[in-house]
Design a protein around this motif. Structure first.
Motif, PDB file in Angstrom:
ATOM      1  N   ALA A   1      40.139  40.292  41.144  1.00  0.00           N
ATOM      2  CA  ALA A   1      40.347  39.167  42.052  1.00  0.00           C
ATOM      3  C   ALA A   1      41.714  39.203  42.724  1.00  0.00           C
ATOM      4  CB  ALA A   1      40.186  37.846  41.298  1.00  0.00           C
ATOM      5  N   ILE A   2      42.708  39.747  42.052  1.00  0.00           N
ATOM      6  CA  ILE A   2      44.073  39.724  42.581  1.00  0.00           C
ATOM      7  C   ILE A   2      44.198  40.389  43.952  1.00  0.00           C
ATOM      8  CG2 ILE A   2      46.404  40.653  42.200  1.00  0.00           C
ATOM      9  CD1 ILE A   2      46.057  40.007  39.237  1.00  0.00           C
ATOM     10  N   PRO A   3      43.544  41.534  44.223  1.00  0.00           N
ATOM     11  CA  PRO A   3      43.727  42.162  45.542  1.00  0.00           C
ATOM     12  C   PRO A   3      43.107  41.377  46.695  1.00  0.00           C
ATOM     13  CG  PRO A   3      42.920  43.763  43.920  1.00  0.00           C
ATOM     14  CD  PRO A   3      42.771  42.412  43.316  1.00  0.00           C
ATOM     15  N   MET A   4      42.208  40.450  46.421  1.00  0.00           N
ATOM     16  CA  MET A   4      41.443  39.799  47.493  1.00  0.00           C
ATOM     17  C   MET A   4      42.310  39.081  48.521  1.00  0.00           C
ATOM     18  SD  MET A   4      37.919  38.565  45.588  1.00  0.00           S
ATOM     19  CE  MET A   4      38.690  37.309  44.584  1.00  0.00           C
ATOM     20  N   PRO A   5      43.232  38.219  48.128  1.00  0.00           N
ATOM     21  CA  PRO A   5      44.034  37.539  49.165  1.00  0.00           C
ATOM     22  C   PRO A   5      44.981  38.470  49.916  1.00  0.00           C
ATOM     23  CG  PRO A   5      44.836  36.985  46.973  1.00  0.00           C
ATOM     24  CD  PRO A   5      43.548  37.716  46.782  1.00  0.00           C
ATOM     25  N   TYR A   6      45.330  39.605  49.307  1.00  0.00           N
ATOM     26  CA  TYR A   6      46.246  40.535  49.967  1.00  0.00           C
ATOM     27  C   TYR A   6      45.535  41.393  51.013  1.00  0.00           C
ATOM     28  CZ  TYR A   6      49.561  39.336  46.276  1.00  0.00           C
ATOM     29  OH  TYR A   6      50.401  38.664  45.440  1.00  0.00           O
ATOM     30  N   PHE A   7      44.292  41.780  50.717  1.00  0.00           N
ATOM     31  CA  PHE A   7      43.568  42.689  51.614  1.00  0.00           C
ATOM     32  C   PHE A   7      42.386  42.022  52.311  1.00  0.00           C
ATOM     33  CE2 PHE A   7      45.154  45.720  48.194  1.00  0.00           C
ATOM     34  CZ  PHE A   7      46.287  46.061  48.916  1.00  0.00           C
ATOM     35  N   HIS A   8      42.190  40.710  52.084  1.00  0.00           N
ATOM     36  CA  HIS A   8      41.110  39.945  52.706  1.00  0.00           C
ATOM     37  C   HIS A   8      39.739  40.568  52.391  1.00  0.00           C
ATOM     38  CE1 HIS A   8      44.037  38.132  55.916  1.00  0.00           C
ATOM     39  NE2 HIS A   8      44.482  38.040  54.677  1.00  0.00           N
ATOM     40  N   THR A   9      39.557  40.886  51.129  1.00  0.00           N
ATOM     41  CA  THR A   9      38.317  41.494  50.654  1.00  0.00           C
ATOM     42  C   THR A   9      37.634  40.543  49.683  1.00  0.00           C
ATOM     43  OG1 THR A   9      39.656  42.619  48.980  1.00  0.00           O
ATOM     44  CG2 THR A   9      39.080  43.879  50.940  1.00  0.00           C
ATOM     45  N   ASP A  10      36.498  40.975  49.125  1.00  0.00           N
ATOM     46  CA  ASP A  10      35.853  40.193  48.076  1.00  0.00           C
ATOM     47  C   ASP A  10      35.682  41.061  46.838  1.00  0.00           C
ATOM     48  OD1 ASP A  10      33.468  41.751  48.385  1.00  0.00           O
ATOM     49  OD2 ASP A  10      32.832  40.453  50.021  1.00  0.00           O
ATOM     50  N   ALA A  11      35.040  40.519  45.816  1.00  0.00           N
ATOM     51  CA  ALA A  11      34.936  41.218  44.538  1.00  0.00           C
ATOM     52  C   ALA A  11      34.032  42.441  44.592  1.00  0.00           C
ATOM     53  CB  ALA A  11      34.424  40.253  43.461  1.00  0.00           C
ATOM     54  N   PHE A  12      33.319  42.631  45.699  1.00  0.00           N
ATOM     55  CA  PHE A  12      32.381  43.745  45.818  1.00  0.00           C
ATOM     56  C   PHE A  12      32.936  44.868  46.696  1.00  0.00           C
ATOM     57  CE2 PHE A  12      29.977  40.032  44.654  1.00  0.00           C
ATOM     58  CZ  PHE A  12      29.041  40.504  43.740  1.00  0.00           C
TER      59      PHE A  12
END
Length: 466
Positions: free
Chosen positions: A168-179
């Protein structure tokens, strides 16, 4: 040069004190101030503590407290309802007791991939592992590695959709989701699972050939404890697995369909942080999935709880120490990152390669190893270089999805060195020590995850992100 020496000394002090059992909430600010002193006092100590350390800690809590809270509550509900033990027993029944190692790995994997905290999983599966290893006359020193492989390797950082905080941590940095990068993530997960399982079975076979058995007996589980609950007193497998499946399915539906279709223009307002749904949607999806799974779990197993309110309270309280521990490590990193000497180290690491994917892997791995924390090291790294590598990747036409997956994989490599809190806790649960069991933990939780990460980087370079 003197400032770099101070950073190294502060890290050595942090590792040494954590290894000896000192609480990181106490030692993190002290070690940060050691680095500050050697840095030539380019900032006042008390001001650095209140204006750098504490805001960094607070920002981490703001971003990830709901995930820690719901994860701990869900794990406690799964434990107190007997669902976790039901799943473990059913997997053992399917695989057969002669495949004890595979059964324990799969049981831990299913539970952690479904959102149950690795600490809850360790407590829930350990009594089952004792029974199976004893009956199979397998060395008990391999139990921690089997639990580690199933709990904090492929389900933590590789498999797409995992609700683990590391995913979950990378999501706000790279605008991605868990998949993010699902195909590469699955390949990495299969490498970790396959190599780790083969390694442990080989070690068990060698031990058997050498005449080594289970070893000294262990004390029996406490009567009345959930760990000693007989299979007949537990919920059915169907009931037990429904909440786990809900976490995965709902996470996918919310992140891919429902949340992107919502009208979220209001997020651009200052009141909501001037952000976008792509930056927060992944976190929202996990929060909603875990919340619904908790409600359904309580509804399905209401009569099996001694006190639902107490279970919720215990779960909530159980989330406090882990997030404060990790938050303190992140805040420590925030102070170190504010030093002029850190800029020299960061630039040196980044200069090792002009490939943003490889560079990110190096930085995250090094910081995760230094802090002994996957989530802490990755958070420090992404705060320091995340935006830079995102811009470099976009300029090179590289999708942020591979940055997400590589960051998660890199966090699960060198983090599991001997001073890692999860390793120390796992050994304590299993009543073993580093000398007895750490070598096998190192192989399944450090060596093979690093191999999987390298393979993903190579495959991405050859075939792109998939």
């Amino acid at each position: 040069m003197f400032g770099i020496l101070g950073i190294v000394l502060s890290l050595v002090l942090l590792i040494a004190l954590a290894y000896r059992g000192w609480n990181v909430i106490i030692i993190a600010p002290i070690c940060a101030m050691v680095g500050l002193l050697f840095g030539g006092l380019d900032a006042p100590i008390i001001a650095t503590y209140t204006q750098v350390f504490m805001p960094a800690l607070g920002n981490y809590l703001i971003k990830f407290f709901p995930l820690f809270l719901l994860g701990a509550v869900f794990g406690k509900l799964m434990d107190d309802s007997g669902c976790a033990r039901t799943i473990a027993h059913k997997i053992v029944e399917w695989t057969g007791k002669e495949r004890a190692i595979i059964a324990i790995i799969l049981a831990c994997g299913v539970l952690t991939y479904g959102g149950v905290s690795l600490f809850v999983v360790a407590f829930a599966v350990f009594p089952v592992a004792i029974q199976m290893f004893r009956e199979g006359n397998l060395p008990k020193r391999l139990i921690p590695a089997a639990i580690a492989l199933g709990s904090f390797t492929f389900t933590m950082s590789a498999l797409p959709g995992s609700p683990a905080i590391q995913n979950a941590i990378p999501m706000p940095y790279f605008h991605t989701d868990a998949f993010a990068a699902p195909g590469l993530g699955i390949i990495a997960g299969l490498v970790m699972f396959g190599c780790g399982s083969a390694w442990l079975m080989m070690r068990a076979r060698r031990a058997r050939n050498a005449g080594e058995g289970y070893g000294d007996d262990e004390p029996a589980a406490v009567a009345g404890d959930p760990a000693s609950m007989p299979a007949g007193d537990m919920p059915s497998f169907t009931v037990a697995i429904i909440p786990v499946l809900l976490v995965l399915v709902l996470n996918f539906i919310f992140s891919k369909y429902i949340i992107p279709a919502m009208d979220t223009d209001y997020l651009a307002l200052p009141k909501y942080g001037k952000t976008t749904v792509s930056a927060v949607g992944g976190t929202w999806a996990i929060i909603l999935a875990m919340l619904i799974a908790c409600v359904v779990l309580i509804a399905l197993t209401w009569k099996r709880f001694r006190n639902v309110r107490q279970s919720l309270t215990d779960g909530a309280l159980g989330s406090m120490l882990p997030i404060l521990n990790v938050g303190s490590e992140v805040a420590y990193g925030g102070v170190i990152a504010s030093l002029a000497s850190f800029i020299i180290i960061r630039d040196w690491l980044m200069a090792l390669t002009d490939n943003p994917v490889i560079g990110l892997a190096i930085v995250v791995n090094v910081l995760a190893g230094i802090t002994g924390s996957a989530s802490g090291g990755m958070s420090i790294a992404l705060q320091a270089v995340g935006q830079t590598y995102l811009e470099l990747a976009q300029a090179a036409g590289i999708t942020p999805q591979i940055l997400h997956r590589v960051a998660a994989l890199a966090s699960g490599g060198l983090d599991a060195l001997p001073h890692n809190g999860a390793v120390i806790t796992l050994l304590a649960i299993c009543r073993l020590n580093h000398k007895q069991s750490y070598f096998d933990i190192f192989m399944v939780a450090v060596a093979f995850p690093l191999l999987a990460m390298l393979l993903v980087i190579v495959l991405n370079g050859m075939f792109g992100t998939f």
